[in-house]
Design a protein around this motif. Structure first.
Motif, PDB file in Angstrom:
ATOM      1  N   LEU A 211      43.344  41.277  33.989  1.00 54.83           N
ATOM      2  CA  LEU A 211      41.931  41.076  33.707  1.00 54.83           C
ATOM      3  C   LEU A 211      41.443  41.957  32.559  1.00 54.83           C
ATOM      4  CD1 LEU A 211      39.326  39.627  34.781  1.00 54.83           C
ATOM      5  CD2 LEU A 211      38.926  41.683  36.154  1.00 54.83           C
ATOM      6  N   GLU A 212      41.892  43.203  32.539  1.00 51.16           N
ATOM      7  CA  GLU A 212      41.328  44.185  31.612  1.00 51.16           C
ATOM      8  C   GLU A 212      42.119  44.369  30.321  1.00 51.16           C
ATOM      9  OE1 GLU A 212      40.952  47.776  33.837  1.00 51.16           O
ATOM     10  OE2 GLU A 212      39.326  47.007  35.128  1.00 51.16           O
ATOM     11  N   LYS A 213      43.419  44.091  30.356  1.00 52.09           N
ATOM     12  CA  LYS A 213      44.270  44.454  29.225  1.00 52.09           C
ATOM     13  C   LYS A 213      44.604  43.302  28.277  1.00 52.09           C
ATOM     14  CE  LYS A 213      44.776  48.648  30.886  1.00 52.09           C
ATOM     15  NZ  LYS A 213      44.144  49.818  30.206  1.00 52.09           N
ATOM     16  N   LEU A 214      44.452  42.066  28.734  1.00 52.13           N
ATOM     17  CA  LEU A 214      44.919  40.943  27.920  1.00 52.13           C
ATOM     18  C   LEU A 214      43.770  40.106  27.360  1.00 52.13           C
ATOM     19  CD1 LEU A 214      47.936  39.744  30.108  1.00 52.13           C
ATOM     20  CD2 LEU A 214      47.957  41.269  28.131  1.00 52.13           C
ATOM     21  N   PRO A 215      43.838  39.771  26.072  1.00 49.44           N
ATOM     22  CA  PRO A 215      42.808  38.937  25.436  1.00 49.44           C
ATOM     23  C   PRO A 215      43.080  37.452  25.687  1.00 49.44           C
ATOM     24  CG  PRO A 215      44.418  39.605  23.802  1.00 49.44           C
ATOM     25  CD  PRO A 215      44.852  40.226  25.107  1.00 49.44           C
ATOM     26  N   TRP A 216      42.629  36.937  26.823  1.00 53.18           N
ATOM     27  CA  TRP A 216      43.025  35.608  27.259  1.00 53.18           C
ATOM     28  C   TRP A 216      42.607  34.488  26.311  1.00 53.18           C
ATOM     29  CZ3 TRP A 216      46.779  35.224  30.395  1.00 53.18           C
ATOM     30  CH2 TRP A 216      47.024  36.245  31.318  1.00 53.18           C
ATOM     31  N   GLU A 217      41.530  34.660  25.609  1.00 51.47           N
ATOM     32  CA  GLU A 217      41.088  33.602  24.706  1.00 51.47           C
ATOM     33  C   GLU A 217      42.010  33.485  23.495  1.00 51.47           C
ATOM     34  OE1 GLU A 217      37.018  34.266  23.819  1.00 51.47           O
ATOM     35  OE2 GLU A 217      36.318  33.749  25.833  1.00 51.47           O
ATOM     36  N   GLN A 218      42.742  34.561  23.178  1.00 54.97           N
ATOM     37  CA  GLN A 218      43.675  34.528  22.048  1.00 54.97           C
ATOM     38  C   GLN A 218      45.102  34.183  22.478  1.00 54.97           C
ATOM     39  OE1 GLN A 218      41.389  37.405  22.163  1.00 54.97           O
ATOM     40  NE2 GLN A 218      40.121  36.002  20.984  1.00 54.97           N
ATOM     41  N   LEU A 219      45.467  34.493  23.725  1.00 57.53           N
ATOM     42  CA  LEU A 219      46.830  34.273  24.186  1.00 57.53           C
ATOM     43  C   LEU A 219      47.127  32.789  24.389  1.00 57.53           C
ATOM     44  CD1 LEU A 219      47.393  37.112  26.814  1.00 57.53           C
ATOM     45  CD2 LEU A 219      48.215  37.007  24.478  1.00 57.53           C
ATOM     46  N   LYS A 220      48.349  32.398  24.043  1.00 58.74           N
ATOM     47  CA  LYS A 220      48.759  31.006  24.234  1.00 58.74           C
ATOM     48  C   LYS A 220      49.352  30.774  25.610  1.00 58.74           C
ATOM     49  CE  LYS A 220      49.614  29.849  19.383  1.00 58.74           C
ATOM     50  NZ  LYS A 220      50.595  29.324  18.416  1.00 58.74           N
TER      51      LYS A 220
ATOM     52  N   ALA B  78      40.433  32.753  35.524  1.00 60.99           N
ATOM     53  CA  ALA B  78      40.655  31.580  36.378  1.00 60.99           C
ATOM     54  C   ALA B  78      41.134  30.397  35.540  1.00 60.99           C
ATOM     55  CB  ALA B  78      39.368  31.219  37.116  1.00 60.99           C
ATOM     56  N   LYS B  79      40.537  30.216  34.373  1.00 60.67           N
ATOM     57  CA  LYS B  79      40.954  29.130  33.485  1.00 60.67           C
ATOM     58  C   LYS B  79      42.363  29.372  32.951  1.00 60.67           C
ATOM     59  CE  LYS B  79      39.613  26.669  29.273  1.00 60.67           C
ATOM     60  NZ  LYS B  79      38.624  26.576  28.166  1.00 60.67           N
ATOM     61  N   ALA B  80      42.649  30.633  32.597  1.00 63.83           N
ATOM     62  CA  ALA B  80      43.973  30.969  32.083  1.00 63.83           C
ATOM     63  C   ALA B  80      45.057  30.727  33.125  1.00 63.83           C
ATOM     64  CB  ALA B  80      44.003  32.429  31.633  1.00 63.83           C
ATOM     65  N   LEU B  81      44.750  31.025  34.365  1.00 66.28           N
ATOM     66  CA  LEU B  81      45.721  30.804  35.442  1.00 66.28           C
ATOM     67  C   LEU B  81      46.069  29.323  35.578  1.00 66.28           C
ATOM     68  CD1 LEU B  81      44.230  33.360  37.962  1.00 66.28           C
ATOM     69  CD2 LEU B  81      46.616  33.357  37.222  1.00 66.28           C
ATOM     70  N   LYS B  82      45.128  28.479  35.283  1.00 68.40           N
ATOM     71  CA  LYS B  82      45.354  27.029  35.384  1.00 68.40           C
ATOM     72  C   LYS B  82      46.100  26.466  34.177  1.00 68.40           C
ATOM     73  CE  LYS B  82      41.263  25.958  38.196  1.00 68.40           C
ATOM     74  NZ  LYS B  82      39.978  25.214  38.227  1.00 68.40           N
ATOM     75  N   THR B  83      45.895  27.079  33.019  1.00 70.07           N
ATOM     76  CA  THR B  83      46.373  26.445  31.788  1.00 70.07           C
ATOM     77  C   THR B  83      47.427  27.230  31.006  1.00 70.07           C
ATOM     78  OG1 THR B  83      44.568  27.446  30.506  1.00 70.07           O
ATOM     79  CG2 THR B  83      44.161  25.281  31.501  1.00 70.07           C
ATOM     80  N   LYS B  84      47.551  28.538  31.243  1.00 73.56           N
ATOM     81  CA  LYS B  84      48.389  29.352  30.376  1.00 73.56           C
ATOM     82  C   LYS B  84      49.562  30.036  31.069  1.00 73.56           C
ATOM     83  CE  LYS B  84      44.659  30.220  27.075  1.00 73.56           C
ATOM     84  NZ  LYS B  84      43.991  31.206  26.204  1.00 73.56           N
ATOM     85  N   PHE B  85      49.665  29.925  32.376  1.00 71.78           N
ATOM     86  CA  PHE B  85      50.740  30.613  33.096  1.00 71.78           C
ATOM     87  C   PHE B  85      51.961  29.715  33.255  1.00 71.78           C
ATOM     88  CE2 PHE B  85      47.768  33.845  33.767  1.00 71.78           C
ATOM     89  CZ  PHE B  85      48.367  34.925  34.396  1.00 71.78           C
ATOM     90  N   ILE B  86      53.125  30.306  33.038  1.00 74.66           N
ATOM     91  CA  ILE B  86      54.404  29.638  33.271  1.00 74.66           C
ATOM     92  C   ILE B  86      55.160  30.469  34.298  1.00 74.66           C
ATOM     93  CG2 ILE B  86      56.602  28.918  32.263  1.00 74.66           C
ATOM     94  CD1 ILE B  86      55.162  28.679  29.573  1.00 74.66           C
ATOM     95  N   LEU B  87      55.483  29.870  35.425  1.00 73.60           N
ATOM     96  CA  LEU B  87      56.200  30.562  36.486  1.00 73.60           C
ATOM     97  C   LEU B  87      57.684  30.223  36.418  1.00 73.60           C
ATOM     98  CD1 LEU B  87      53.226  30.729  37.436  1.00 73.60           C
ATOM     99  CD2 LEU B  87      54.064  30.553  39.789  1.00 73.60           C
TER     100      LEU B  87
END
Length: 226
Positions: free
Chosen positions: A30-39, A70-79
């Motif tokens: 939540l605090e360390k990563l710039p989610w809007e910039q990360l792919k 919450a949006k990043a978890l839906k669209t940017k995470f690869i498990l």
């Protein structure tokens, strides 16, 4: 680096420790990563730890109304599965063909891919795979470099003369139409590159005369990847 709590079947203290661990990781995301910039974000572990954490993070993001995460978890995470929780397992995950397809546009995958190509060429086509500043610079002088791999420790060195010569090398390679890959020394790929002096190059064509040069130089020690 935080260690995942060891399992103790039926232990309430173990469950509390696990939730505490998840919360620490969640807070860092939540605090360390710039989610809007990360792919994308690669989440890997042995077993089902990744799945359990992903479920926890998804629930917490909704509960706490952390909409960006919450949006990043839906669209940017690869498990994906990792062989272990140790640092070296990251590199194994990154060179997995399935993961490389999913992450092909990210910087870390490009770095892992070009490093693997260089390693293969050291065995299969050594006259096109150079490392050490002196040999790489000679290849640059002939505009033979197709891809330059440089550690940020050298490119951003505290020593002015060292920094200047690597900045010049990067600029010269780019001017000649070559590609430059700047590796983070904090990442496993950067650590591997550092093991071969921190600078390497894939050439457009073989230069056996340079490879056979027997002049002594501190840059041309024998290195071995671990």
């Amino acid at each position: 680096i935080r260690q995942y709590p060891k399992k103790r079947t039926g232990s309430s203290s173990q469950k509390k420790a696990t939730i505490k661990f998840y919360n620490i990781v969640y807070t860092a995301l939540l605090e360390k990563l710039p989610w809007e910039q990360l792919k994308c974000c690669l989440l890997a572990s042995p077993g089902y730890v990744k799945d359990d954490f992903f479920k926890y993070a998804t629930q917490e993001a909704v509960r706490r109304e952390h909409k960006v995460l919450a949006k990043a978890l839906k669209t940017k995470f690869i498990l994906t599965k990792a062989s272990s929780g140790h640092k070296h397992a990251i590199q194994d995950v990154l060179v997995d063909p399935k993961i490389m397809v999913q992450m092909e546009d990210t910087k870390v995958i490009r770095e892992a891919s070009i490093l693997q190509k260089f390693l293969r060429m050291m065995d299969t086509d050594p006259d096109r795979a150079y490392y050490g500043y002196r040999h790489v610079q000679k290849a640059c002088d002939t505009m033979a470099i197709e891809s330059l791999l440089v550690s940020d420790k050298l490119f951003r060195s505290d020593d002015i003369l060292t920094r200047r010569k690597y900045v010049t090398l990067v600029e010269d390679v780019r001017t000649a139409g070559g590609s430059v890959y700047l590796f983070s020394s904090m990442h496993t790929t950067g650590e591997q590159l550092t093991q071969v002096s921190g600078v390497a190059a894939i050439l457009r064509y073989p230069l056996p005369d340079v490879a056979d040069d027997e002049e002594s130089s501190d840059d041309d020690e024998e290195f071995e990847f671990k």
